[in-house]
Write an enzyme that holds these catalytic residues in place. Structure first.
Site, PDB file in Angstrom:
ATOM      1  N   ASP A  21      58.911  25.979  41.769  1.00  0.00           N
ATOM      2  CA  ASP A  21      59.111  24.711  42.456  1.00  0.00           C
ATOM      3  C   ASP A  21      60.397  24.067  41.939  1.00  0.00           C
ATOM      4  O   ASP A  21      60.503  23.737  40.762  1.00  0.00           O
ATOM      5  CB  ASP A  21      57.897  23.809  42.190  1.00  0.00           C
ATOM      6  CG  ASP A  21      58.078  22.394  42.714  1.00  0.00           C
ATOM      7  OD1 ASP A  21      58.954  22.189  43.566  1.00  0.00           O
ATOM      8  OD2 ASP A  21      57.327  21.507  42.244  1.00  0.00           O
ATOM      9  N   ASN A  23      61.850  21.221  43.286  1.00  0.00           N
ATOM     10  CA  ASN A  23      61.994  19.780  43.543  1.00  0.00           C
ATOM     11  C   ASN A  23      60.816  18.927  43.079  1.00  0.00           C
ATOM     12  O   ASN A  23      60.731  17.748  43.407  1.00  0.00           O
ATOM     13  CB  ASN A  23      62.260  19.524  45.034  1.00  0.00           C
ATOM     14  CG  ASN A  23      61.116  20.015  45.916  1.00  0.00           C
ATOM     15  OD1 ASN A  23      60.107  20.532  45.415  1.00  0.00           O
ATOM     16  ND2 ASN A  23      61.258  19.852  47.220  1.00  0.00           N
ATOM     17  N   ASP A  25      57.519  18.913  43.758  1.00  0.00           N
ATOM     18  CA  ASP A  25      56.432  18.465  44.629  1.00  0.00           C
ATOM     19  C   ASP A  25      55.165  19.301  44.459  1.00  0.00           C
ATOM     20  O   ASP A  25      54.190  19.119  45.193  1.00  0.00           O
ATOM     21  CB  ASP A  25      56.869  18.460  46.091  1.00  0.00           C
ATOM     22  CG  ASP A  25      57.206  19.859  46.618  1.00  0.00           C
ATOM     23  OD1 ASP A  25      57.150  20.826  45.835  1.00  0.00           O
ATOM     24  OD2 ASP A  25      57.523  19.980  47.822  1.00  0.00           O
ATOM     25  N   ASP A  29      59.374  26.957  46.353  1.00  0.00           N
ATOM     26  CA  ASP A  29      60.286  26.842  47.495  1.00  0.00           C
ATOM     27  C   ASP A  29      61.417  27.864  47.401  1.00  0.00           C
ATOM     28  O   ASP A  29      61.519  28.624  46.426  1.00  0.00           O
ATOM     29  CB  ASP A  29      60.845  25.419  47.592  1.00  0.00           C
ATOM     30  CG  ASP A  29      61.297  24.873  46.242  1.00  0.00           C
ATOM     31  OD1 ASP A  29      62.034  25.599  45.538  1.00  0.00           O
ATOM     32  OD2 ASP A  29      60.909  23.748  45.885  1.00  0.00           O
ATOM     33  N   ASP A  98      58.157  38.590  55.907  1.00  0.00           N
ATOM     34  CA  ASP A  98      56.936  38.952  56.611  1.00  0.00           C
ATOM     35  C   ASP A  98      57.150  38.803  58.119  1.00  0.00           C
ATOM     36  O   ASP A  98      57.839  37.875  58.559  1.00  0.00           O
ATOM     37  CB  ASP A  98      55.783  38.053  56.168  1.00  0.00           C
ATOM     38  CG  ASP A  98      54.761  38.800  55.329  1.00  0.00           C
ATOM     39  OD1 ASP A  98      54.098  39.673  55.903  1.00  0.00           O
ATOM     40  OD2 ASP A  98      54.642  38.519  54.124  1.00  0.00           O
ATOM     41  N   ASP A 197      52.716  42.322  59.131  1.00  0.00           N
ATOM     42  CA  ASP A 197      51.355  41.879  58.846  1.00  0.00           C
ATOM     43  C   ASP A 197      50.370  42.319  59.926  1.00  0.00           C
ATOM     44  O   ASP A 197      50.637  42.154  61.123  1.00  0.00           O
ATOM     45  CB  ASP A 197      51.354  40.346  58.741  1.00  0.00           C
ATOM     46  CG  ASP A 197      49.991  39.767  58.446  1.00  0.00           C
ATOM     47  OD1 ASP A 197      49.530  39.935  57.305  1.00  0.00           O
ATOM     48  OD2 ASP A 197      49.387  39.169  59.349  1.00  0.00           O
ATOM     49  N   GLU A 254      51.577  46.887  57.092  1.00  0.00           N
ATOM     50  CA  GLU A 254      50.193  46.672  56.673  1.00  0.00           C
ATOM     51  C   GLU A 254      49.348  47.175  57.828  1.00  0.00           C
ATOM     52  O   GLU A 254      49.231  46.516  58.853  1.00  0.00           O
ATOM     53  CB  GLU A 254      49.912  45.193  56.411  1.00  0.00           C
ATOM     54  CG  GLU A 254      48.475  44.964  55.957  1.00  0.00           C
ATOM     55  CD  GLU A 254      48.045  43.506  56.010  1.00  0.00           C
ATOM     56  OE1 GLU A 254      47.287  43.097  55.121  1.00  0.00           O
ATOM     57  OE2 GLU A 254      48.437  42.783  56.936  1.00  0.00           O
ATOM     58  N   HIS A 327      49.359  39.776  47.515  1.00  0.00           N
ATOM     59  CA  HIS A 327      48.829  38.427  47.732  1.00  0.00           C
ATOM     60  C   HIS A 327      47.413  38.409  48.284  1.00  0.00           C
ATOM     61  O   HIS A 327      46.786  37.354  48.328  1.00  0.00           O
ATOM     62  CB  HIS A 327      49.751  37.664  48.695  1.00  0.00           C
ATOM     63  CG  HIS A 327      49.764  38.253  50.066  1.00  0.00           C
ATOM     64  ND1 HIS A 327      50.297  39.502  50.326  1.00  0.00           N
ATOM     65  CD2 HIS A 327      49.288  37.795  51.249  1.00  0.00           C
ATOM     66  CE1 HIS A 327      50.150  39.775  51.617  1.00  0.00           C
ATOM     67  NE2 HIS A 327      49.539  38.751  52.204  1.00  0.00           N
ATOM     68  N   ASP A 328      46.915  39.566  48.728  1.00  0.00           N
ATOM     69  CA  ASP A 328      45.553  39.655  49.264  1.00  0.00           C
ATOM     70  C   ASP A 328      44.597  40.341  48.298  1.00  0.00           C
ATOM     71  O   ASP A 328      43.426  40.544  48.639  1.00  0.00           O
ATOM     72  CB  ASP A 328      45.555  40.438  50.587  1.00  0.00           C
ATOM     73  CG  ASP A 328      46.070  39.616  51.752  1.00  0.00           C
ATOM     74  OD1 ASP A 328      45.986  38.381  51.680  1.00  0.00           O
ATOM     75  OD2 ASP A 328      46.553  40.214  52.730  1.00  0.00           O
TER      76      ASP A 328
END
Length: 554
Positions: A21, A23, A25, A29, A98, A197, A254, A327-328
């Site tokens: 991150d 910034n 928040d 990013d 992706d 995907d 995928e 990520h899965d």
């Protein structure tokens, strides 16, 4: 197989929301990725796969796209992406994005127009069925019916995944052409290709008939009727012809549900894609990737058999994308090593085992640090919609709340999505404010700052392993060489050879906590790679120490 530029790459997958991150928040990013290019370059990475950064309401963390030509404001601007592409290129790092073209968000302007004006052309961009009753008993990948009722009308729309992810109607030629124009826009922009995907979901069984239920909910999983269906080949040939074939790009599919005897169509000489992910060994602990509560016992021998079956099938036709995390998936340390999840030698051995297989290696962010699964105390701590669905489905299937929570902790996609721990400070140096998802509990012990430059760290091991594959005198064999299993009688050993016409490398990986003898009757044995400081070889063979990875040649 003809040599291709993408066979040599080292791919690092970034989940942008959780990487860095810039910034404050609490959300990672694009500028955060740019900030860390030196870290990635130092590791030896040559390509980044960045998970979706397109505009999205983030119901499924970016896999629900509301605008293919704009970026999610929390990730940054198109100028930020241009800067990332430029600076990455200066460091010799390519970028793939992706490509999500099975479905959009329900907040995409196409779907909003389809709902507000059923006579518009956009109504045929999606799959609608009229009627007072739910059209059939198909279950979505994320649970519940694939059909969602349109408010105020006797009409339902189809979603193979979440209800805020309506499937596009690939039977509509205009939909396909519009998507191809979008794909070419991104390739013209200078990205090196795509990870594609859920691509095997684009063709449905158009009879839309109900099937026999496979759960207490009375539903049947839609993978039987909405994945890799007959006729999909026409769509995939056209997709390649109208987009990828026009560029020297890489495409990584995928493609769950593809049988090994179908691989020639997908990754053969004239296949739809450059390479493919095979999930058969990734999902060896569950009955299917979408039903975590159906746990399956497994052994290292079983893992070896699945990996080698995959390798030999892919080698027969084309090229594979090798991975143990994404990520899965949960963290590989916890999934494959279980009670040895914090054992550095075991983590290094596991890493070398998959990394040196035939194919392009993919590293998921944090894998190079040996990150582990978390242990959440309540379902309220989860963000992942699939985890929440699986928790309640497990209870519905007869599990207690405690059992359901344990199952979800083991398999949750949130395990790999926790913010990247850059150091041991508050929020792990990921952000200056509370992150969007809770940190892993052990980030003060497992973080990048604590490993960079430390000789025995997992990070430095990955760095050495990458350099060994890319830049050693054995690189040609390790990158382009063929693979064959070694017939071992030890159930806790995974072993194989990498070979060319004039070179052979014997690769052994001991998953046990015991010393194991492996016969190897060759001449002057030369150890060329070892994750431990010592090794033991003799005339008859080798003695593998617990958690040892050993590569030998003559």
């Amino acid at each position: 197989m003809k040599k291709q530029w993408w066979q040599k790459e080292i791919v690092y997958q970034i989940y942008p929301k959780s990487f860095k991150d810039s910034n404050g928040d609490g959300i990672g990013d694009i500028k955060g990725i740019t900030e860390k290019l030196d870290y990635l370059s130092n590791l030896g990475v040559t390509m980044l796969w960045i998970c979706p950064i397109y505009k999205s309401p983030m119901d499924d963390n970016g896999y629900d796209i509301s605008d293919y030509f704009d970026l999610a404001p929390e990730f940054g601007t198109m100028e930020d992406l241009d800067e990332l592409l430029k600076k990455a290129n200066e460091k010799g790092i390519k970028i793939i994005l992706d490509l999500v073209i099975n479905h959009t968000s329900d907040e995409h302007k196409w779907f909003e127009e389809a709902i507000s004006n059923p006579k518009s052309k956009y109504h045929d961009y999606y799959i609608f069925k009229e009627g007072e009753e739910v059209p059939n008993n198909w279950r979505s990948v994320f649970g519940g019916s694939v059909w969602e009722k349109v408010k105020g009308r006797d009409e339902y729309y189809f979603h193979a995944f979440g209800k805020k992810q309506p499937d596009l109607n690939w039977e509509n030629e205009e939909v396909r052409k519009t998507l191809y124009d979008m794909v070419n826009y991104w390739l013209e922009k200078g990205i090196a290709g795509f990870r594609i995907d859920a691509i095997t979901f684009i063709k449905k069984d158009l009879t839309f008939k109900s099937l026999e239920s496979d759960g207490v909910d009375g539903l049947v999983k839609c993978t039987k009727t909405s994945r890799n269906q007959p006729g999909i080949e026409e769509f995939l040939h056209e997709l390649k012809r109208e987009t990828f074939e026009k560029y020297n790009c890489v495409t990584v599919a995928e493609a769950p549900g593809v049988l090994y005897d179908e691989l020639d169509d997908f990754i053969g000489e004239n296949g739809y894609f450059s390479m493919i992910f095979d999930f058969k060994y990734a999902d060896l602990d569950v009955a299917s990737g979408s039903e975590w509560f159906k746990r399956v016992p497994w052994t290292i021998k079983g893992l070896r058999e699945k990996i080698m079956a995959s390798q030999m099938a892919i080698q027969k036709y084309g090229w594979g994308a090798n991975f143990i995390e994404n990520h899965d998936q949960p963290r590989s340390t916890t999934k494959y090593l279980i009670d040895q999840e914090n054992n550095k030698d075991a983590i290094k051995m596991l890493g070398a085992m998959y990394f040196l297989l035939r194919g392009t290696p993919f590293i998921y962010q944090g894998q190079e640090l040996g990150m582990t699964n978390f242990e959440r105390k309540s379902i309220e701590e989860f963000n992942d919609i699939s985890s929440i669905d699986q928790y309640y489905r497990a209870i519905e299937e007869g599990f207690t709340k405690e059992e359901a929570l344990k199952i979800v902790n083991l398999r949750s996609r949130d395990n790999s999505r926790t913010p990247f721990p850059w150091n041991s400070s508050e929020y792990g140096g990921f952000s200056t404010s509370k992150p969007w998802l809770g940190m892993i509990e052990n980030y003060k012990e497992i973080n990048a700052e604590d490993q960079i430059g430390k000789e025995d760290s997992i990070y430095e091991f990955y760095k050495r392993m990458i350099d060994f594959r890319q830049n050693s005198i054995y690189s040609n064999c390790l990158i382009y060489g063929d693979i064959a299993p070694i017939d071992t009688k030890n159930d806790d050993i995974i072993s194989y050879i990498r070979h060319t016409e004039n070179e052979i490398i014997y690769c052994y990986f001991n998953f046990s906590q015991k010393f194991v003898f492996e016969p190897l009757n060759i001449g002057n044995k030369k150890v060329i790679f070892n994750n431990l400081k010592e090794f033991e070889i003799n005339e008859d063979g080798i003695v593998l120490k617990p958690n040892q990875a050993l590569l030998i040649t003559v």
